[in-house]
Design a protein around this motif. Structure first.
Motif: not given
Ligand SMILES: Cc1cc2nc3c(=O)[nH]c(=O)nc-3n(C[C@H](O)[C@H](O)[C@H](O)COP(=O)(O)OP(=O)(O)OC[C@H]3O[C@@H](n4cnc5c(N)ncnc54)[C@H](O)[C@@H]3O)c2cc1C
Length: 427
Positions: A158-160, A171-179, A181-189, A248-250
């Motif tokens: 599981q990734s964040v 980073l999000a696409a990298t976790t997706a490509a390796q199957d 599941e992830g949560k992409y935390l964003m400050r705005g909308d 976690v990817g930052i």
């Protein structure tokens, strides 16, 4: 292999010593141009990395598992020796002495220079929260980072991801490509809220969801939780919500590597301030690449580009002006494309700046936004159809005042001729 050398140049620049700090694309392209323009000069590149220039753009494809290591390397050591360029790897520059015209390295060496180029780029910024340095938390800038990310993500569950910008989405696409599941935390909308509106970003959000990465809005990270071994277990956001993660990817931006200039008169303001010739406040010190706050002639203001093509061009322009004073200005419309999804994505110019904007959505995967300043286009984002990019870039280069022509500009297809009558060039 043919190496182009300018046979005309017979002046003192031929025998000067040029030192370049950083062997990224800016430093390396500067060395190449220097060798062409100053055949007899001493050229040294100092880099703290343990490998010669590689394609930083492609390291994400490596981390995704889509590319092997080999094609990512651009130059091997023979590229430098063939050009009589002294490449010093694994060497960190710790200080620049302006009066002595020297640099000092971590292992106590001193190197003299007549002209110095700073092409040291940036280092990923750290999140100032508890446990931000726990095992399993990654930043993404070097090939070494990509290797660490790849080997970890292959076993992660599981990734964040934190950082709603161009590197965060890698980073999000990298976790997706390796199957994973992830949560992409964003400050705005929405993702990249300074360049996109919610309407455009929704296309990106849907594409992420399809790949099992869920955007979480009005979020962020308050702290990380770790297990007994010090490995990350969860991110806790400012709302108190827990997001379990063993990866976690930052990517929250860069801290520019300007520390070595602390005792110099070179002006630093979130990067190194240079003019359009890549000159700093010191006549013998130049800067190029991500690290510059350069005078952008097209914007009529200071700009900063974090893009490969721009860094490469700045390196070459800096070199040209190091050899021949004020010989060539930097004038460039930067581009940055994303290729993670089934549709293309391109940002160009300065899409996060300006005093006016226009946007249009044409289909579920096609959207456009233009940013204007003083009536001129200064940047934009294209999703789904990149075909108008050359027209928009032409208008930027020509500095045409066209903001009163938005209806034409936002037509799915338009010709520049349609604008001619009304658009005037700013003096
Ligand atoms: C994962 C990733 C994906 C990217 N994708 C894209 C993309 O799709 N399109 C795009 O246009 N751009 C992309 N970029 C951005 C692009 O790679 C950068 O804009 C470009 O590489 C900047 O080049 P540079 O030479 O200015 O700096 P860098 O490449 O950062 O090089 C600076 C070098 O200087 C070295 N250094 C720093 N300090 C010292 C010191 N004191 N002593 C010695 N050496 C030092 C550093 O280690 C580094 O090797 C991406 C970047 C990353 C990390």
């Amino acid at each position: 292999m043919a190496i182009h050398i300018n046979p005309q140049r017979e002046d003192s620049t031929m025998t000067q010593s040029y030192v370049i700090i950083g062997d990224g694309v800016a430093g390396s392209s500067a060395a190449e141009r220097l060798r062409e323009e100053a055949p007899g000069a001493d050229i040294t590149i100092v880099t703290d990395e343990g490998e010669a220039l590689y394609n930083r753009i492609l390291i994400k494809e490596y981390a995704k598992g889509k590319l092997p290591e080999a094609p990512i390397s651009i130059h091997d050591e023979s590229w430098y020796s063939e050009r009589d360029i002294d490449l010093r790897m694994n060497t960190l520059v710790v200080n620049v002495d302006v009066h002595g015209h020297t640099i000092e390295t971590h292992d106590g060496q001193t190197l003299g220079w007549d002209k110095l180029l700073i092409a040291t780029g940036g280092t990923p910024a750290q999140l100032p929260v508890e446990n931000a340095d726990a095992d399993g938390i990654h930043h993404f800038w070097t090939f070494q980072d990509a290797r660490a990310i790849k080997s970890h993500i292959e076993k992660a569950e599981q990734s964040v991801i934190v950082g709603a910008g161009l590197l965060g989405i890698d980073l999000a696409a990298t976790t997706a490509a390796q199957d994973v599941e992830g949560k992409y935390l964003m400050r705005g909308d929405c993702w990249w809220r300074y360049a996109l509106s919610e309407s455009g970003a929704e296309i990106i959000h849907d594409a992420l969801r399809e790949r099992d990465v869920t955007p979480v809005f009005q979020s962020g990270v308050d702290r990380f939780e770790t297990d007994d071994t010090g490995a990350v277990e969860a991110a806790v956001d400012p709302n108190g919500d827990h997001y379990p993660a063993d990866f976690v990817g930052i990517a929250i931006g860069l801290d520019f590597n300007t520390e070595i200039l602390r005792d110099t008169p070179v002006k630093i303001e979130d990067g190194i301030v240079v003019d359009e010739y890549m000159r700093t406040d010191h006549q013998d010190i130049f800067a190029a690449g991500d690290i510059t706050q350069f005078y952008d002639r097209l914007l009529g203001a200071r700009g900063q580009n974090g893009a490969w093509g721009s860094a490469k061009e700045q390196g070459a322009i800096a070199a040209q002006n190091m050899v021949e004073y004020e010989s060539e200005p930097f004038e460039w419309v930067s581009s940055y494309s994303i290729t993670h999804f089934d549709f293309p994505f391109l940002s160009f110019g300065h899409p996060t700046r300006g005093d006016d904007s226009a946007e249009a959505k044409y289909s579920e995967t096609e959207w456009r936004r233009l940013a204007f300043k003083d009536g001129q286009i200064i940047g934009g984002v294209l999703i789904g159809d990149l075909s108008p990019q050359s027209k928009y870039k032409t208008l930027i280069r020509e500095q045409r005042v066209v903001a009163d022509q938005k209806e034409i500009l936002m037509k799915q297809e338009f010709e520049l001729d349609e604008l001619e009558a009304a658009g005037t060039t700013v003096e």
